[in-house]
Design an enzyme around this catalytic site. Structure first.
Site, mmCIF file in Angstrom:
data_model
loop_
_atom_site.group_PDB
_atom_site.id
_atom_site.type_symbol
_atom_site.label_atom_id
_atom_site.label_comp_id
_atom_site.label_asym_id
_atom_site.label_seq_id
_atom_site.Cartn_x
_atom_site.Cartn_y
_atom_site.Cartn_z
ATOM 1 N N HIS B 382 0.799 -1.233 0.000
ATOM 2 C CA HIS B 382 0.000 0.000 0.000
ATOM 3 C C HIS B 382 0.828 1.276 0.000
ATOM 4 O O HIS B 382 0.262 2.356 0.055
ATOM 5 C CB HIS B 382 -0.905 0.043 1.233
ATOM 6 C CG HIS B 382 -2.151 -0.766 1.088
ATOM 7 N ND1 HIS B 382 -3.268 -0.297 0.446
ATOM 8 C CD2 HIS B 382 -2.446 -2.019 1.477
ATOM 9 C CE1 HIS B 382 -4.209 -1.227 0.461
ATOM 10 N NE2 HIS B 382 -3.738 -2.281 1.076
ATOM 11 N N LYS B 573 -9.026 14.312 3.493
ATOM 12 C CA LYS B 573 -8.158 13.129 3.594
ATOM 13 C C LYS B 573 -7.202 13.368 4.755
ATOM 14 O O LYS B 573 -7.122 14.485 5.275
ATOM 15 C CB LYS B 573 -7.374 12.909 2.303
ATOM 16 C CG LYS B 573 -6.644 14.171 1.802
ATOM 17 C CD LYS B 573 -5.960 13.930 0.488
ATOM 18 C CE LYS B 573 -6.907 13.909 -0.691
ATOM 19 N NZ LYS B 573 -6.916 12.669 -1.422
ATOM 20 N N ARG B 574 -6.471 12.314 5.164
ATOM 21 C CA ARG B 574 -5.488 12.506 6.223
ATOM 22 C C ARG B 574 -4.573 13.681 5.875
ATOM 23 O O ARG B 574 -4.271 13.908 4.709
ATOM 24 C CB ARG B 574 -4.626 11.241 6.391
ATOM 25 C CG ARG B 574 -5.264 10.163 7.210
ATOM 26 C CD ARG B 574 -4.309 8.998 7.388
ATOM 27 N NE ARG B 574 -3.855 8.466 6.124
ATOM 28 C CZ ARG B 574 -2.566 8.260 5.809
ATOM 29 N NH1 ARG B 574 -1.616 8.542 6.671
ATOM 30 N NH2 ARG B 574 -2.226 7.759 4.645
ATOM 31 N N LYS B 579 0.354 14.603 0.561
ATOM 32 C CA LYS B 579 -0.979 14.882 0.004
ATOM 33 C C LYS B 579 -1.143 16.369 -0.304
ATOM 34 O O LYS B 579 -2.072 16.778 -0.965
ATOM 35 C CB LYS B 579 -2.058 14.406 0.971
ATOM 36 C CG LYS B 579 -2.085 12.869 1.116
ATOM 37 C CD LYS B 579 -3.086 12.411 2.155
ATOM 38 C CE LYS B 579 -3.021 10.922 2.440
ATOM 39 N NZ LYS B 579 -3.603 10.078 1.389
ATOM 40 N N THR B 681 -8.660 6.562 -2.714
ATOM 41 C CA THR B 681 -10.014 6.102 -3.019
ATOM 42 C C THR B 681 -11.000 7.257 -2.853
ATOM 43 O O THR B 681 -12.087 7.222 -3.418
ATOM 44 C CB THR B 681 -10.451 4.935 -2.098
ATOM 45 O OG1 THR B 681 -10.155 5.285 -0.746
ATOM 46 C CG2 THR B 681 -9.750 3.649 -2.477
ATOM 47 N N LYS B 685 -14.577 8.305 -4.843
ATOM 48 C CA LYS B 685 -15.845 8.619 -4.178
ATOM 49 C C LYS B 685 -16.375 9.972 -4.644
ATOM 50 O O LYS B 685 -17.565 10.140 -4.920
ATOM 51 C CB LYS B 685 -15.648 8.643 -2.656
ATOM 52 C CG LYS B 685 -15.324 7.277 -2.068
ATOM 53 C CD LYS B 685 -14.753 7.375 -0.653
ATOM 54 C CE LYS B 685 -14.052 6.076 -0.284
ATOM 55 N NZ LYS B 685 -13.159 6.210 0.877
#
Lengths: 120, 840
Positions: B382, B573-574, B579, B681, B685
């Site tokens: 992952h 998101k985290r 990110k 993901t 969504k």
């Protein structure tokens, strides 16, 4: 700790009457086993049919007994239930102790009957 | 009897007199009346409430118990069906399952939503209000745990015998509160109200040995016999959470283990008389399943985390062997009857544990055991972040799991021998591939253990898989190219469309009929409607309603008022450097400064929404949260800006909040540095719910672009290969970008000049240092110019209402590939060898 012991010929059958042998009583258990050996027991059947759970200290006590017998005696175990079998397998002690289903098989092999192989 | 075939003197099971038939009473029917009767029964006999005492909590509990009755009924039928079919089973081992709320999802799964509404109303309550009572089962950090939850849903929907195995944490991921812009962590006590959602199975508890030492002995035959002695033991008690497939014909389960002290605890208290020592021992044991570790914290070296991982592996493997042994004696059949999927390296001790069981407990030869193990286990990678690849120190493993360390050494020795035969004398290669990292503190490389012990190694998006093969572990790919494969992640449309966005689901059903919720590719049928103005208006009306709903949530949770007619630009998101929430903040500052300093108004009014948790020990991530709040404070208070730009941070991001945010988004921020996001993901969504993506060519964004078409996505930024090259050459020069780009200069100067922290000068001095450092491996400034230009283009396009609606509709229409049904079907056919066992 409650332990019953009876002699059948020259075989001593030791039967712990506890459901669980753990660190709180394994010292007693070990002392009793060693005492029996010191008193001359050379062929011992340990009947675990009342025991549901053994922890590693109980297994250690059995290993000590086996060592105390050295090459001059033998120790067989019978009446063993599934959870107890599992801890023998976990520790690979099922390759060191002779494990039998019933007392008669265990006594028979300790009496020198060559037809009785360990039932593992 | 032969080796390993010890006959056990089993306890005689007490037989129940007579025969207990499956009950089919009226109260298990799915009518509103039956549900109401069932609820009344639980209110009285489970909760002990008389009608005049009932409050919302009671209605929730009674409804949950009533639904559980129905689930258990179907679960028992499903298990019997699998047993009769002799079906192969899949065991999905994961340290995280981010399930979210279950009750509403179960109502959809059983298709009794309307009946439940009627039943609750007949008892004087409201369904939505009742469902709101449930707390999220937040047993995961983010994508990895939510993926596991989506997979469980898809396996049940596809009638596949697939089961989740995890830990029953008392505390899920922390609850995030914001205090003066800073994140504060509070315990999440989901478990207090979880009773009606799960079923304790004390009868299936296992013992888990830990610590001890190896006694080097000989067996009867004079062979080396390493005996694992002096271990301590804890008990793993399973709690089953039913997992219904859509329609409720198949109900699988998620089995979560809770740690308890060994069964002799109570006896010892009385025997020893040392009450406090015994209670302390009890607390120690229970610590194992107490908390979920947040990701991104420094976990290696944490003994409790290692114990947690083994606790899961030991309980799961024992259960798998128990199920297998109930029907089979020959362990060479195990790979035909069981598949084990490792969700990341966390459960990779499974390799050593299965070997231990087969060799030590079942007396199989090493070679036979290895063949069985490697044909049973498969591993999903992952992450590409080297620091996130788990390593455990040899000394810690020796202390906690001495027998497993021996087995790992043996696996490694045989593996290195094999390498030596293939590449004689290539010591560098052996050192790189060894399961043991040499050094002062030797470490076991868990990813290597997982790869060597598995028959399949998969990445989670096309790009990620290529990077795993060619960048992360090229030696392993060269050794066994056939092992490596891609399984692009997916999301369950039941949770992320039907449950999260019921109005859109209804609109789509009205337009193209039902069926897409279990065959998401059918959404392609709405493509022609993207040119139908009436449909576009309806689509936009649903979006507007969802935005109004989110606006209420934002006001309630963050006290920020936002305009539902503005463009909702969301990054949820985290919080993590890769990110790049920071890049988003920089662009907001850029727009704000252009507006207030230069009078350049954005073409449309915008609302920027952030949400996400930072790991408690991750200082930079927490600083980013503070920065977002400070920028929001300044922008939202500035009269010149507040009608055109709003910034909001929604606290405590979790599945339930995601269900409110995602359907309300117009633009979805997926802006990670290329090559760092394995898949993502959230991107799927958002797109399924009609948000257009602005993103880099990273993770699954690439495949989303391929599906929706370049004209329906905003792509910007450096490519993975550019980032890799610049990193390798050491040619990242952010200061040159700063000097050469007026926008970058303006933004950084404003931050440096304390414009967003006037009362606390220097608070954001780190931003400047961080972004201008050539060590910024996420290369924020390199992508800044392209990012801001692309955002501006998206803003202009948003002005064209029908043009934007078309893009949004086509995003929804083309998300079929990203259904987790597709992903699970691929795993099932290509890795697990599973066959559906539908209800006849």
């Amino acid at each position: 700790m409650r332990i019953e012991a009876e002699k059948t010929g020259d075989i001593l059958i030791v039967t712990p009457m506890e459901k669980s042998i753990d660190a709180s009583i394994s010292a007693d258990f070990k002392a009793r086993m060693l005492e029996e050996i010191e008193n001359g027991a050379r062929r011992i059947v340990l009947d675990l049919s009342h025991v549901d759970f053994l922890d590693s200290s109980a297994l250690g006590a059995m290993v000590s007994a086996l060592k105390a017998l050295g090459g001059v005696g033998s120790l067989a175990i019978c009446g063993i239930r599934e959870p107890v079998v599992n801890v023998f397998k976990l520790t690979r002690l099922d390759r060191v102790f002779r494990l039998y289903e019933g007392r008669s098989s265990a006594c028979s092999v300790l009496s020198g009957n060559p037809g009785e192989e360990p039932e593992y | 009897m032969g080796k390993g075939g010890w006959t056990v003197a089993k306890k005689t099971a007490k037989k129940t007199p007579g025969r207990i038939d499956t009950p089919e009473p009226a109260f298990l029917e799915n009518t509103p009346e039956a549900l109401a009767a069932s609820m009344r029964g639980h209110l009285r006999y489970t909760l002990g409430k008389s009608p005049d005492q009932v409050v919302t909590r009671d209605l929730y509990m009674a409804l949950a118990f009533s639904v559980r009755d129905r689930l258990l009924d179907r679960q028992l039928e499903t298990m019997e069906r699998y047993r009769k079919a002799g079906a192969k089973r899949l065991y999905y081992l994961s340290m995280e399952f981010l399930m979210g709320r279950l009750l509403g999802n179960n109502l959809h799964g059983l298709r009794i939503w309307d009946q439940a509404r009627e039943a609750v109303e007949s008892l004087g309550g409201g369904l939505e209000e009742t469902l709101e009572y449930e707390r999220d089962a937040g047993l995961g950090n983010g994508g990895l745990g939510r993926l596991a939850a989506c997979f469980l849903d898809s396996m049940a929907a596809l009638d596949l015998p697939g089961f989740g195995y995890g830990i029953h944490y008392d505390y899920g991921l922390f609850k995030q509160e914001i205090n003066n812009g800073f994140q504060r962590e509070k315990p999440d006590t989901w478990v207090e109200e979880a009773a009606p959602l799960q079923m304790e199975r004390m009868d299936l508890a296992h013992i888990v040995p830990l610590y001890g030492r190896i006694e080097h002995a000989q067996d009867f035959w004079g062979q080396y016999n390493p005996m694992w002695m002096d271990w301590q033991v804890v008990i793993g008690v399973p709690y089953d959470i039913p997992v219904p497939g859509y329609g409720g014909n198949t109900v699988n389960y998620l089995r979560l283990y809770k740690a308890r002290p060994s069964q002799d605890f109570d006896i010892r208290i009385f025997n020893q008389g040392d009450y406090f020592a015994a209670v302390e021992g009890k607390i120690e044991s229970e610590k194992i399943s107490k908390i979920l570790y947040p990701s991104d914290t420094f976990q290696s070296g944490r003994e409790l985390r290692l114990i947690q991982e083994y606790f899961l592996v030991s309980c799961a493997l024992k259960d798998i062997i128990r199920q297998f042994s109930a029907a089979h004696e020959n362990f060479t059949l195990l790979p035909d009857k069981a598949a084990i999927q490792l969700n990341d390296t966390h459960p990779s001790l499974s390799v050593a544990e299965l070997m231990r069981i087969l060799v030590d407990e079942q007396w199989l030869t090493w070679e036979t055991a290895w063949d069985i193990t490697t044909r049973t286990i498969a591993y999903t990678n992952h992450t590409l972040l080297p620091e996130a690849l788990e390593k455990w120190s040899v000394s810690l493993l020796e202390k906690v799991l001495p027998r497993h360390l021996q087995i790992i050494h043996e696996i490694n020795q045989r593996f290195l021998n094999h390498l030596g035969e293939l590449w004689p004398g290539d010591e560098d290669r052996a050192r790189r591939m060894s399961l043991i990292e040499e050094g002062e503190d030797k470490k076991v490389r868990m990813a290597h253990l997982a790869m060597v012990g598995s028959h399949s190694v998969n990445g989670v998006s096309a790009l990620h898989t290529e990077l795993v093969k060619h960048t992360l572990v090229p030696d392993f790919y060269e050794l066994s190219p056939g092992k490596f494969n891609n399984k692009t992640n997916g999301i369950t449309p039941r949770r992320w469309l039907l449950a999260a966005n019921p109005d859109l689901n209804d609109l789509l059903e009205e337009a193209i009929g039902p069926g897409f919720i279990t065959d998401l590719n059918l959404l392609r049928k709405i493509e022609p409607l993207a040119d139908d103005p009436a449909f576009c208006e309806k689509f936009l009306a649903v979006k507007k309603k969802n935005k109004e709903g989110l606006a209420r949530v934002l006001f309630d949770s963050a006290l920020v008022r936002v305009d539902p007619d503005s463009l909702f630009d969301i990054q949820a998101k985290r919080i993590h450097e890769y990110k790049r929430q920071l890049l988003n903040v920089l662009a907001i500052v850029d727009e704000y400064l252009a507006l207030v300093d230069e009078g350049m108004e954005p073409p449309v009014s915008k609302t920027y929404v952030f949400a996400g948790k930072a790991a408690p020990g991750y200082r930079t991530a927490k600083n980013i949260i503070k920065l977002i709040h400070c920028v929001a404070d300044v922008v939202n208070r500035d009269r010149k800006a507040r009608d055109l730009i709003r910034v909001c941070f929604a606290p405590d991001y979790r599945v339930t909040l995601a269900e409110a945010m995602i359907p309300a988004a117009d633009l979805s921020e997926q802006i990670s540095t290329a090559g760092f996001e394995a898949s993502g993901t959230g991107n799927m969504k958002f797109a399924l719910n009609g948000a257009v993506t602005i993103g880099t060519l990273d993770g699954a964004n690439i495949e989303i672009k391929d599906e929706v078409g370049e004209e329906n996505i905003y792509i910007f930024g450096l490519l993975e290969k550019d980032i890799a090259r610049i990193t390798a050459e050491g040619t990242y020069r952010p200061f040159e970008i700063y000097r050469g780009h007026a926008g970058v200069r303006r933004v950084l100067n404003a931050i440096r000049d304390n414009r967003f922290c006037p009362d606390d000068p220097g608070l954001f001095a780190w931003v400047d240092r961080y972004l201008l450092s050539p060590q910024d491996r996420y290369m924020h400034l390199a992508d800044f110019p392209d990012y801001t230009e692309t955002r501006a283009r998206a803003g202009q396009d948003y002005e064209n209402r029908t043009g934007w609606a078309k893009k949004a509709i086509l995003n929804t229409a083309r998300m079929g590939y990203f259904s987790s049904d597709r992903t699970v079907r691929e795993y099932s056919e290509e890795i697990w060898g599973l066959k559906p066992v539908p209800k006849p």
